[in-house]
Design a protein around this motif. Sequence first.
Motif, mmCIF file in Angstrom:
data_model
loop_
_atom_site.group_PDB
_atom_site.id
_atom_site.type_symbol
_atom_site.label_atom_id
_atom_site.label_comp_id
_atom_site.label_asym_id
_atom_site.label_seq_id
_atom_site.Cartn_x
_atom_site.Cartn_y
_atom_site.Cartn_z
ATOM 1 N N TYR A 34 0.849 -1.190 0.000
ATOM 2 C CA TYR A 34 0.000 0.000 0.000
ATOM 3 C C TYR A 34 0.881 1.234 0.000
ATOM 4 N N GLY A 35 0.520 2.229 -0.816
ATOM 5 C CA GLY A 35 1.352 3.422 -0.828
ATOM 6 C C GLY A 35 0.740 4.583 -1.577
ATOM 7 N N PHE A 36 1.478 5.690 -1.527
ATOM 8 C CA PHE A 36 1.126 6.940 -2.197
ATOM 9 C C PHE A 36 -0.266 7.408 -1.767
ATOM 10 N N LEU B 165 3.562 13.508 -8.067
ATOM 11 C CA LEU B 165 3.748 12.225 -7.386
ATOM 12 C C LEU B 165 3.016 11.077 -8.090
ATOM 13 N N LEU B 166 2.090 11.398 -8.994
ATOM 14 C CA LEU B 166 1.461 10.333 -9.776
ATOM 15 C C LEU B 166 2.487 9.629 -10.656
ATOM 16 N N ARG B 167 3.407 10.401 -11.184
ATOM 17 C CA ARG B 167 4.467 9.780 -12.002
ATOM 18 C C ARG B 167 5.402 8.947 -11.121
ATOM 19 N N SER C 4 -7.115 8.040 -16.775
ATOM 20 C CA SER C 4 -6.586 9.363 -17.106
ATOM 21 C C SER C 4 -5.121 9.522 -16.731
ATOM 22 N N THR C 5 -4.571 8.587 -15.974
ATOM 23 C CA THR C 5 -3.188 8.730 -15.510
ATOM 24 C C THR C 5 -2.253 7.662 -16.063
#
Length: 846
Positions: free
Chosen positions: A604-606, A613-615, A645-646
């Motif tokens: 689990y993260g971000f 930070l999506l990248r 979308s990401t």
Amino acid sequence: MDKVDQRRTQNSPVVSTLAVLLGLVLTLGLVATAGPAVAAGTVLLTGFEDDSSLRGVTLADPEHDTATRSDAFAGEGSSALRFTLAGTRDSGSTIFPRVWLADGTTLQPADWSSHTYLQVGVANASATPTTLYVVVRDLDGRYLQRSLAATPYDYRVFQIRTADIAGAGVDLDRLQHIQVSAARSGEERVMFVDHVRLSDTAIDESAERAAVVPDLLALTGAADVLDRVDAELAQARELLGSDGGASYAPMKAWIDQVAGRSADLRQRLDQIATPAQLQAMLAELAELTAAPARLMQVLDVRSRRPDGLFGLDTADSMTLVYPKDLPWPSTGPEPLVELARGETEHTQLVVVPYGAALTGVSARVLDIRGPGGTAVPAEALAASVTPIGSLYTVPSSAYNRPTYTGWTPDPLRHDLDRVDLAARDVQPYLVSVDSGTDAAAGTFRVRVAISADGQPEQRITVTVKVWPITPQDRPELRTAFQFTPWLAWDLHGITDPAEREAMRLKYWDFLAEHKIQPDQIYTTAFDPAKPGPGDFRPQPVEDIVKIKERYGLKQFTALYLWAGLLDPNKPETWDTQIDLWIGQLETAMAEYEAAGVADQAVVYGFDESTGPLLRAAEHTFARIKERFPDLPTMTTLRDDTFGQSTGLVEEVDIWVPWVDGYRYDLAEQARANGERVWWYHAISTRYPQPNWFNGYPPIDARMLMGPMSHQSGVEGVLYYATNRWPRADRGDQLLVDDGILSKWNPATYFGTAGDGSIFYPGPDGPMSSLRLENVRDGLEDYNLMQELRRALAEHPDAPAGIRQRAEAALGATAVVRNSRDFTEDPASYREWRREVARTLQLLAQS
């Protein structure tokens, strides 16, 4: 109504009581008091003195909100713009309410750059506090926003330097509009906008606020409210009757005291001249508004049980019985509990003093009897009765709904055998019934006795109906709820390693008893709010094995990936930290594999990451999946399209959007692609969506964990903390181990009570709460719905009428349509649950 018709209506106990407390009448059409004169060097952009000033006034949500000119208030002159924001309860609107004042039409043309200040007067003419917003926007979309807090019936004057507006990039020669707004709440809100001007002179806001106090006082309708209070007190006197019995004198004194306060406040209304005096009057008026209804309830109980100085009433366990001030949501003198085998269900017993103090109040279960008065073995059916304590709760702005400030019930005080009650307090007790998985179906009777020093014992019988249905014991809805042991150890003062482990197991057992699998989604032995390099590490394999052996294991967090360890502006440095994470996982996954638990592990993260930070998340998850292709990745990062979308579709296995960002259609697409979709709520999940802050109706917790989650199709619920109890916030009351009105501070996150905290540190370990009991009840409701789903699949040839009823019950649209439209009426909820049980039995018989 087309919406779920019991949602926050007069049938909703919590709303009806809060309406009594906070429902101050808006009396419009009164003569306004002129405000301060326009200062020299001031250009009035608009004062809304005639209807022509409404040209260029537009709304973001004209279907539900209105903007009209009114002479009921004026910051200057004789009228103002009345901006009415529809409540979510009636309108269902999700559009943020805004009114736009167009430059050049509503606002007179002016040279803004030649003046020092823009000044805008805004009144909150409603009974709940809010935050007011003013935005100045140009034709290119550039803007500056300012905000001010406003108490009930408050007037604030925005003063914004024109240099600051220009400094934000706004072109003062090409302005589009001024926007005025406030968040939409459950009830209708009225605001007034007036005296919009440019000036070279700084305002004296305190003088402007004092000048409009007469208008605001008139808008409260205080005199009319006091008329109603007096009329209701006359009814109370009639119900009290003539002199007779030990309780007559204290009840008469109570009525006389409220009447005296009403008369005194009426005499002081003409003397209110300052905002502080107005706010003090509103607080007193709110107490007086609630007093007659509470008096009438006490007198009603007294009419049924006239002997002695107290009587008994009941309330649903999905409601709040406040010890002071407010009337309680009575369910009458004949409580009923219905449950399936293996479930726990509750009702509340309310001890009601007749205006006199009580000491040594205690409750006990006398016996449980089956058909024909036969004794019932404890393994088949057990019952307990526990006093519900209260904590002094001050709602924060996160509540976004009218909520009582004061002693609020929640902790289950299993540590208190005897309770003392003030003369006009009531005391709720939770009567809990546990049905064994082998219990016989049928009707049973639980007798409960209440005693107090010097008073005759009072008894009440709870009827219990056990359905011939046995849902699964362990929850079918997965949970990932953070429990942080060190916070509990700190408050309990435990330093010895063996004692720490024993206390951790006590909390684990407690969580499992409430259908929550112990977990640490933030994998650190320290404070997850203050991590440092190396603090996050995989959960020890021995802990996971212990959880599996004691409670069963569906899923656990192997490692938390804290985005704070990656610099979003330096992607060239990411791999160094990712290599460390992968190294930690290599060791941990080998140990998990050897112990036979690797298949239940997730990373689990971000947490709530967005922007650059999506990248970083994409790169990190891709590298982890490259090394561990069978290790699921789980995240709450901000992507409500579930990767569409990401570009994160391939990197994320378990999406956890916040409740407000959940889209059923997109979630179904993600599931079709083999991904799982959970959801979570947090402090940002605001009314009309469910939450479990202290003071929220407990039914919200049950709804979220039961029919709402089932209807939405989510596979699990994540919650960031169950015991966020920083010692620094606890003062000198570290544990809930004092009186029934405990000094323990319930504000657990940025002043919000109950956020990140769903139970309490008791004197010898965990202490449950009314909110947590409803969380468990919701998880049991989810399991009951799963039984119905399986029954429908197993009986495809059942009569069409039965299948239609069962499908309607499974859909739960009688109680919930979506996360913003659901009932808070316990009677409606229980009727729906009863229908689930009925259709299960009908399918079985077919």
